[in-house]
Scaffold this motif. Structure first.
Motif, PDB file in Angstrom:
ATOM      1  N   GLU A  14      -7.122  -2.762  -7.543  1.00 34.73           N
ATOM      2  CA  GLU A  14      -7.572  -2.157  -8.791  1.00 34.73           C
ATOM      3  C   GLU A  14      -6.539  -1.185  -9.356  1.00 34.73           C
ATOM      4  OE1 GLU A  14     -10.213  -2.892 -10.717  1.00 34.73           O
ATOM      5  OE2 GLU A  14     -10.389  -4.557  -9.293  1.00 34.73           O
ATOM      6  N   ALA A  15      -5.879  -0.462  -8.473  1.00 33.95           N
ATOM      7  CA  ALA A  15      -4.833   0.460  -8.938  1.00 33.95           C
ATOM      8  C   ALA A  15      -3.682  -0.310  -9.565  1.00 33.95           C
ATOM      9  CB  ALA A  15      -4.341   1.318  -7.779  1.00 33.95           C
ATOM     10  N   TYR A  43       0.805  -1.222   0.000  1.00 34.13           N
ATOM     11  CA  TYR A  43       0.000   0.000   0.000  1.00 34.13           C
ATOM     12  C   TYR A  43       0.839   1.274   0.000  1.00 34.13           C
ATOM     13  CZ  TYR A  43      -3.818  -3.232   0.719  1.00 34.13           C
ATOM     14  OH  TYR A  43      -4.715  -4.263   0.553  1.00 34.13           O
ATOM     15  N   TRP A  44       2.146   1.141   0.099  1.00 37.32           N
ATOM     16  CA  TRP A  44       3.001   2.306  -0.098  1.00 37.32           C
ATOM     17  C   TRP A  44       3.068   2.711  -1.570  1.00 37.32           C
ATOM     18  CZ3 TRP A  44       5.592   5.509   3.305  1.00 37.32           C
ATOM     19  CH2 TRP A  44       5.525   5.148   4.647  1.00 37.32           C
ATOM     20  N   HIS A  45       2.726   1.767  -2.434  1.00 38.50           N
ATOM     21  CA  HIS A  45       2.879   1.998  -3.877  1.00 38.50           C
ATOM     22  C   HIS A  45       1.555   2.020  -4.634  1.00 38.50           C
ATOM     23  CE1 HIS A  45       7.129   1.419  -3.138  1.00 38.50           C
ATOM     24  NE2 HIS A  45       6.864   0.254  -2.583  1.00 38.50           N
ATOM     25  N   PHE A  46       0.562   1.293  -4.141  1.00 39.86           N
ATOM     26  CA  PHE A  46      -0.722   1.220  -4.827  1.00 39.86           C
ATOM     27  C   PHE A  46      -1.853   1.345  -3.814  1.00 39.86           C
ATOM     28  CE2 PHE A  46       2.316  -1.213  -7.367  1.00 39.86           C
ATOM     29  CZ  PHE A  46       2.140  -0.633  -8.612  1.00 39.86           C
ATOM     30  N   GLU A  47      -2.869   2.078  -4.201  1.00 43.81           N
ATOM     31  CA  GLU A  47      -3.990   2.287  -3.295  1.00 43.81           C
ATOM     32  C   GLU A  47      -4.709   0.984  -2.980  1.00 43.81           C
ATOM     33  OE1 GLU A  47      -8.146   4.916  -3.031  1.00 43.81           O
ATOM     34  OE2 GLU A  47      -6.713   5.235  -4.673  1.00 43.81           O
ATOM     35  N   ASP A  48      -4.862   0.150  -4.000  1.00 42.86           N
ATOM     36  CA  ASP A  48      -5.545  -1.123  -3.840  1.00 42.86           C
ATOM     37  C   ASP A  48      -5.236  -2.008  -5.047  1.00 42.86           C
ATOM     38  OD1 ASP A  48      -7.065  -0.001  -5.898  1.00 42.86           O
ATOM     39  OD2 ASP A  48      -8.730   0.536  -4.575  1.00 42.86           O
TER      40      ASP A  48
END
Length: 207
Positions: free
Chosen positions: A55-56, A48-53
């Motif tokens: 789906e991102a 989650y440091w790199h992608f919101e979730d």
């Protein structure tokens, strides 16, 4: 395997590369955060440091596919060429160089699109963009627009067939066949020097 050093969260590309591997080997349903965390040997919260979730992450995979496969194909059709044969050899570089066009990724995207309407729309746009780029290439070399579209469609959907059928063909054999493909698609035979230059960049100058 042990996790990577404490406090190190990797990079977005590290997670994206791992997601790519799962996508092309097992399909989009396998692209989940926990298996990815295991693959990169990091904790799940690091994701989650790199992608919101998730789906991102999937959106980033689609963006990578579009930039690499569609972007590079269009760029290859715009490479300098003194003849339509040389122009097609530039395009055919895509079918031989995974750094230019990733057939495994295209196959995975096409499979994924069957159950994802939004992605299917993006795929249709990508196909149209690619065919138009090849069509424009023919027009620049003196073919009329109608013939250019027909020839471009034949070339492109032949390659899509290769991808969809997962054709396994030795690189050397495919290269040997490509001058005949050019004659079939254009009505013109490539020169010996054009063939030699094409073979040299894919097989080496000794071949």
């Amino acid at each position: 395997m042990n996790e990577n050093p404490k406090g190190w969260r990797g990079s977005a590309d590290l997670w994206l590369d791992a997601a790519y591997q799962l996508l092309v080997t097992s399909g989009v349903e396998a692209v989940k955060i926990l298996p990815l965390a295991k693959a990169v040997r990091m904790s799940r919260p690091s994701f989650y440091w790199h992608f919101e979730d998730r789906e991102a992450l999937l959106d980033a995979l689609i963006a990578r596919w579009d930039a690499k496969n569609t972007g590079n194909l269009v760029a290859q059709t715009r490479q300098h060429a003194v003849s339509i044969a040389e122009a097609l050899f530039n395009l055919f570089d895509c079918w031989l160089d995974e750094d230019l066009f990733d057939a495994k990724l295209d196959f995975a995207i096409r499979n994924w699109a069957q159950s994802a309407p939004n992605l299917k729309t993006k795929l249709e746009i990508a196909d149209q963009t690619r065919v138009k780029a090849i069509t424009d290439m023919f027009v620049r070399h003196g073919f009329n627009p109608f013939q250019s579209d027909i020839r471009a469609s034949a070339i492109y959907y032949t390659q899509v067939g290769y991808i969809a059928m997962m054709v396994e063909e030795p690189k050397s054999k495919r290269i040997e066949r490509m001058p005949a493909y050019i004659e079939t698609f254009t009505g013109n035979s490539p020169t010996e020097s054009e063939i030699a230059r094409f073979k040299a960049r894919h097989l080496g100058s000794s071949n």
